[in-house]
Scaffold this motif. Structure first.
Motif, PDB file in Angstrom:
ATOM      1  N   GLY A  43      23.421 114.012  93.793  1.00 32.51           N
ATOM      2  CA  GLY A  43      23.104 112.678  93.801  1.00 32.51           C
ATOM      3  C   GLY A  43      22.412 112.613  92.135  1.00 32.51           C
ATOM      4  O   GLY A  43      21.773 113.522  91.686  1.00 32.51           O
ATOM      5  N   PHE A  44      22.750 111.500  91.448  1.00 32.17           N
ATOM      6  CA  PHE A  44      22.205 111.157  90.111  1.00 32.17           C
ATOM      7  C   PHE A  44      20.732 110.971  90.005  1.00 32.17           C
ATOM      8  O   PHE A  44      20.402 110.293  90.620  1.00 32.17           O
ATOM      9  N   ILE A  45      20.334 111.488  88.908  1.00 26.53           N
ATOM     10  CA  ILE A  45      18.819 111.169  88.445  1.00 26.53           C
ATOM     11  C   ILE A  45      18.892 110.549  87.010  1.00 26.53           C
ATOM     12  O   ILE A  45      19.425 111.200  86.069  1.00 26.53           O
ATOM     13  N   ASP A  46      18.378 109.309  87.073  1.00 26.84           N
ATOM     14  CA  ASP A  46      18.314 108.428  86.122  1.00 26.84           C
ATOM     15  C   ASP A  46      16.868 108.400  85.450  1.00 26.84           C
ATOM     16  O   ASP A  46      15.957 107.857  85.896  1.00 26.84           O
ATOM     17  N   THR A 323      19.703 118.916  85.034  1.00 29.66           N
ATOM     18  CA  THR A 323      18.886 118.909  83.843  1.00 29.66           C
ATOM     19  C   THR A 323      17.945 117.788  83.965  1.00 29.66           C
ATOM     20  O   THR A 323      16.637 118.075  83.808  1.00 29.66           O
ATOM     21  N   PRO A 324      18.016 116.762  84.357  1.00 27.56           N
ATOM     22  CA  PRO A 324      16.993 115.670  84.759  1.00 27.56           C
ATOM     23  C   PRO A 324      15.806 116.104  85.788  1.00 27.56           C
ATOM     24  O   PRO A 324      14.826 115.856  85.709  1.00 27.56           O
ATOM     25  N   ALA A 325      16.460 116.644  86.682  1.00 31.86           N
ATOM     26  CA  ALA A 325      15.648 117.092  88.042  1.00 31.86           C
ATOM     27  C   ALA A 325      14.669 118.376  87.461  1.00 31.86           C
ATOM     28  O   ALA A 325      13.420 118.201  87.622  1.00 31.86           O
ATOM     29  N   ARG A 326      15.191 119.073  86.499  1.00 25.75           N
ATOM     30  CA  ARG A 326      14.539 120.142  86.071  1.00 25.75           C
ATOM     31  C   ARG A 326      13.200 119.579  85.163  1.00 25.75           C
ATOM     32  O   ARG A 326      12.117 120.164  85.160  1.00 25.75           O
ATOM     33  N   LEU A 327      13.629 118.831  84.208  1.00 27.86           N
ATOM     34  CA  LEU A 327      12.641 118.071  83.370  1.00 27.86           C
ATOM     35  C   LEU A 327      11.620 117.430  84.082  1.00 27.86           C
ATOM     36  O   LEU A 327      10.408 117.492  83.759  1.00 27.86           O
ATOM     37  N   LEU A 328      11.687 116.978  85.138  1.00 31.08           N
ATOM     38  CA  LEU A 328      10.904 116.095  86.142  1.00 31.08           C
ATOM     39  C   LEU A 328       9.964 117.060  87.249  1.00 31.08           C
ATOM     40  O   LEU A 328       9.320 116.679  87.771  1.00 31.08           O
ATOM     41  N   ARG A 333      15.856 119.253  94.471  1.00 25.17           N
ATOM     42  CA  ARG A 333      16.869 118.272  94.196  1.00 25.17           C
ATOM     43  C   ARG A 333      17.641 118.571  92.893  1.00 25.17           C
ATOM     44  O   ARG A 333      17.157 119.333  92.275  1.00 25.17           O
ATOM     45  N   GLY A 334      18.816 117.975  92.836  1.00 26.77           N
ATOM     46  CA  GLY A 334      19.350 118.167  91.582  1.00 26.77           C
ATOM     47  C   GLY A 334      20.737 119.052  91.414  1.00 26.77           C
ATOM     48  O   GLY A 334      21.200 118.965  90.447  1.00 26.77           O
ATOM     49  N   ALA A 335      21.095 119.663  92.650  1.00 28.50           N
ATOM     50  CA  ALA A 335      22.228 120.312  92.496  1.00 28.50           C
ATOM     51  C   ALA A 335      22.632 120.501  94.064  1.00 28.50           C
ATOM     52  O   ALA A 335      21.930 120.181  94.920  1.00 28.50           O
ATOM     53  N   ILE A 336      23.831 120.664  94.187  1.00 24.91           N
ATOM     54  CA  ILE A 336      24.395 121.192  95.577  1.00 24.91           C
ATOM     55  C   ILE A 336      24.343 122.579  95.910  1.00 24.91           C
ATOM     56  O   ILE A 336      25.200 123.398  95.334  1.00 24.91           O
ATOM     57  N   THR A 337      23.181 122.899  96.628  1.00 22.20           N
ATOM     58  CA  THR A 337      22.865 124.091  96.767  1.00 22.20           C
ATOM     59  C   THR A 337      21.877 124.512  98.188  1.00 22.20           C
ATOM     60  O   THR A 337      21.393 123.418  98.702  1.00 22.20           O
ATOM     61  N   PRO A 338      22.399 125.248  99.010  1.00 22.13           N
ATOM     62  CA  PRO A 338      21.645 125.203 100.379  1.00 22.13           C
ATOM     63  C   PRO A 338      20.184 125.261 100.145  1.00 22.13           C
ATOM     64  O   PRO A 338      19.781 126.179  99.325  1.00 22.13           O
TER      65      PRO A 338
END
Length: 363
Positions: A43-46, A323-328, A333-338
């Motif tokens: 899912g996108f993070i804007d 990358t935006p998930a990490r910044l926030l 979230r922010g990747a497809i990972t179990p």
């Protein structure tokens, strides 16, 4: 859910198992024919969006903000910041109070104040009537009023008191961004040293690069800061998008929309920060001087444009989500990972959006 799964480590042909809100497992299936199958991306993070679907974030109206977020959710943006343009302090303070319940409900992840501490010379579509030098009393009150709501602020580092303001934001857990700036290379680097970690829509609203004075563009690209890129093929030529993304790398490049309320709406006349905007053939411009005024972009189109510009699916997904998930600081979230939240976007083979899954729930 089967398809070509875009993970941080590459593309896997296989199946995603979802348990409640979470991704439970990814099971490869090498026998699946990848041609023509769906593509599944996070899912996108804007980080930078002013509105959409006829609704705006810029007035501090909570109901309008809910509707704007719902519009972008339907286009795959499962997490977003609500961006305000330069405004009177009273509006900024009221927006923090009004949007706190939306943050608590997960409708938005917080507020991005794009201004008002910006350069008059590079104000773009920002209303010059509201521009001012950083005011410590304002910053203190905003952060105190919304410690979990105020998430990012754009500042021109050359302004009096700007470096102190950037450090204050950093020390209080707010992302400090450099943008709408006429700064020199050295002033930009000083802003990063003071604590800025983001460049607001690189190239746009900035002194252009010159080989004798690289300015903020090169200052940001050669720093540790992440850089926002508006991939609408209007703010940036596709070649410049690819150049900047590769210069920064996907771990520092971020796809954003900078969308305004006219996104998804017919051409016509709109308003942004008290100024009239005319939208014609997807392009939003100020009525009085023709300056580009935000965009009519959605994140699904931004990803498609980034791939068309030559970036890989993995790079585009990283720039649009990881990358935006990490910044926030959003580690769930922010990747497809179990083990991460099941925020997923299903695209067809031509990268057109087919379905959005938010916290495990198909929309």
């Amino acid at each position: 859910m089967n398809g070509r799964i875009v993970t941080p480590d590459g593309i896997i042909n296989g199946h995603i198992a979802i348990n409640g809100e979470m991704i439970e497992a990814i099971t490869p299936d090498d026998t699946t024919d990848a041609a023509g199958t769906d593509i599944i991306v996070p899912g996108f993070i804007d980080l930078h969006c002013h509105g959409g679907g006829g609704h705006t974030f810029t007035t501090g109206d909570a109901e309008a903000a809910r509707k704007a977020a719902a519009f972008h959710l339907r286009h795959g943006t499962t997490t977003m910041l609500a961006s305000l343009v330069s405004s009177p302090f009273e509006l900024m303070r009221d927006a923090v109070e009004a949007y706190q319940p939306l943050v608590a409900d997960g409708v938005i992840a917080g507020i991005h104040f794009e201004g008002p501490y910006l350069s008059h010379a590079r104000c773009g579509a920002q209303n010059p009537a509201y521009l001012r030098d950083p005011a410590p009393v304002e910053l203190t009150e905003l952060v105190k009023a919304g410690p979990e709501t105020v998430r990012m602020m754009t500042i021109a580092p050359e302004l009096p008191g700007a470096l102190e303001a950037i450090t204050f934001l950093r020390d209080h857990g707010v992302l400090a961004a450099i943008g709408h700036t006429d700064a020199s290379y050295d002033q930009t680097q000083a802003g990063v040293a003071a604590g800025a970690t983001v460049g607001t829509h690189l190239f746009n609203g900035m002194r252009p690069p010159h080989h004798r004075e690289p300015g903020p563009v090169v200052g940001l690209l050669s720093s540790i800061a992440a850089v926002e890129l508006i991939a609408d093929n209007i703010h940036l030529h596709p070649g410049m998008l690819a150049f900047a993304a590769r210069s920064a790398g996907p771990d520092r490049a971020i796809l954003i929309t900078d969308a305004m309320d006219a996104t998804g709406m017919p051409d016509g006349r709109y308003e942004l920060g008290g100024q009239e905007v005319v939208v014609a053939d997807r392009v939003a411009r100020l009525a009085h001087n023709g300056s580009i005024a935000g965009s009519t972009l959605t994140m699904d189109v931004a990803v498609r444009n980034a791939v068309a510009a030559g970036l890989s699916l993995t790079e585009a997904a990283t720039m649009a989500a990881t990358t935006p998930a990490r910044l926030l600081g959003l580690t769930d979230r922010g990747a497809i990972t179990p083990g991460l939240r099941a925020d997923l976007v299903i695209l067809d083979a031509d990268l057109n959006l087919k379905q959005v899954i938010h916290a495990g729930v198909p929309l």
